[in-house]
Design an enzyme around this catalytic site. Sequence first.
Site, PDB file in Angstrom:
ATOM      1  N   SER A  52       0.830  -1.217   0.000  1.00 27.48           N
ATOM      2  CA  SER A  52       0.000   0.000   0.000  1.00 27.48           C
ATOM      3  C   SER A  52       0.858   1.259   0.000  1.00 27.48           C
ATOM      4  CB  SER A  52      -0.914   0.022   1.229  1.00 27.48           C
ATOM      5  OG  SER A  52      -1.695  -1.143   1.292  1.00 27.48           O
TER       6      SER A  52
HETATM    7  N1  SAH Z   1      -0.467  -5.128   4.058  1.00 29.50           N
HETATM    8  C1  SAH Z   1       0.274  -5.402   2.846  1.00 29.50           C
HETATM    9  C2  SAH Z   1      -0.542  -5.057   1.611  1.00 29.50           C
HETATM   10  C3  SAH Z   1      -0.972  -6.298   1.022  1.00 29.50           C
HETATM   11  S1  SAH Z   1      -2.045  -6.294  -0.372  1.00 29.50           S
HETATM   12  C4  SAH Z   1       1.621  -4.727   2.833  1.00 29.50           C
HETATM   13  O1  SAH Z   1       1.911  -3.938   3.746  1.00 29.50           O
HETATM   14  O2  SAH Z   1       2.415  -5.006   1.930  1.00 29.50           O
HETATM   15  C5  SAH Z   1      -3.254  -7.430   0.256  1.00 29.50           C
HETATM   16  C6  SAH Z   1      -2.773  -8.799   0.611  1.00 29.50           C
HETATM   17  O3  SAH Z   1      -3.902  -9.508   1.099  1.00 29.50           O
HETATM   18  C7  SAH Z   1      -2.230  -9.609  -0.541  1.00 29.50           C
HETATM   19  O4  SAH Z   1      -0.946 -10.062  -0.240  1.00 29.50           O
HETATM   20  C8  SAH Z   1      -3.219 -10.763  -0.672  1.00 29.50           C
HETATM   21  O5  SAH Z   1      -2.610 -11.975  -1.075  1.00 29.50           O
HETATM   22  C9  SAH Z   1      -3.758 -10.863   0.746  1.00 29.50           C
HETATM   23  N2  SAH Z   1      -5.055 -11.510   0.891  1.00 29.50           N
HETATM   24  C10 SAH Z   1      -6.126 -11.427   0.074  1.00 29.50           C
HETATM   25  N3  SAH Z   1      -7.142 -12.156   0.544  1.00 29.50           N
HETATM   26  C11 SAH Z   1      -6.705 -12.718   1.706  1.00 29.50           C
HETATM   27  C12 SAH Z   1      -7.307 -13.604   2.664  1.00 29.50           C
HETATM   28  N4  SAH Z   1      -8.538 -14.073   2.525  1.00 29.50           N
HETATM   29  N5  SAH Z   1      -6.570 -13.971   3.731  1.00 29.50           N
HETATM   30  C13 SAH Z   1      -5.291 -13.543   3.895  1.00 29.50           C
HETATM   31  N6  SAH Z   1      -4.678 -12.719   3.012  1.00 29.50           N
HETATM   32  C14 SAH Z   1      -5.377 -12.315   1.937  1.00 29.50           C
END
Ligand code: SAH
Length: 201
Positions: A52
Amino acid sequence: MVQLQLERRGISDPATLEAMAQVPRHLFVPPGYQERAYSDTPLPIGHGQTISQPYIVAFMTQTIRPAPGMKVLEIGTGSGYQAAVLAATGARVYSIEIIPELAQSARENLARSGYAGVRLREADGYFGWPEEAPFDAILVTAAAPFVPPPLIKQLKVGGKMIIPVGSPFLVQTLMLVEKDERRTRSRSLMPVRFVPFRRSE
Ligand code: SAH
């Protein structure tokens, strides 16, 4: 980054600003993106996912009012950057990632930046982390069509959850969910764009 992107846009919580200044964001972006690590934008981290934008990380962190010892659950570890920022405030951080390769690289990123204390789990975050519940705060970093009921259940009374809600292809709203003895209230904070919340088959 802290002055121009965060303070100027109204991020004022000292613990959040301190954590954002402390965590080396360049250790959480893939090779080739290093020189853009502190830019005012999300960046790709592989598997169709993104780290993000710094402002969004700070906004979500500030909203839960992080403090040392607080127990925080993050859904969507991605690069591990948001988890590291939470850990830098002294919170005890639990984070769940559904894509195994990302869980693995997040583990490495957290170790080499000095935040190996973050607890990681590779699973569908829809179900939360019942063994460690309840949590003082829950941050969801992927957009869900609705707030998963297991997460509401795992939030402490008096706790806060922040979650983007909406369709992956339309506008989404960052919601603040607050639980008190009698009920759970939610309100919208701002329009956002997150990658979709996935479900395991
Ligand atoms: N917080 C992260 C941003 C990640 S983007 C950072 O600081 O880099 C969102 C993430 O959520 C992705 O890696 C995706 O694979 C994960 N995601 C999506 N659905 C999910 C679920 N049901 N359970 C766990 N992770 C999930």
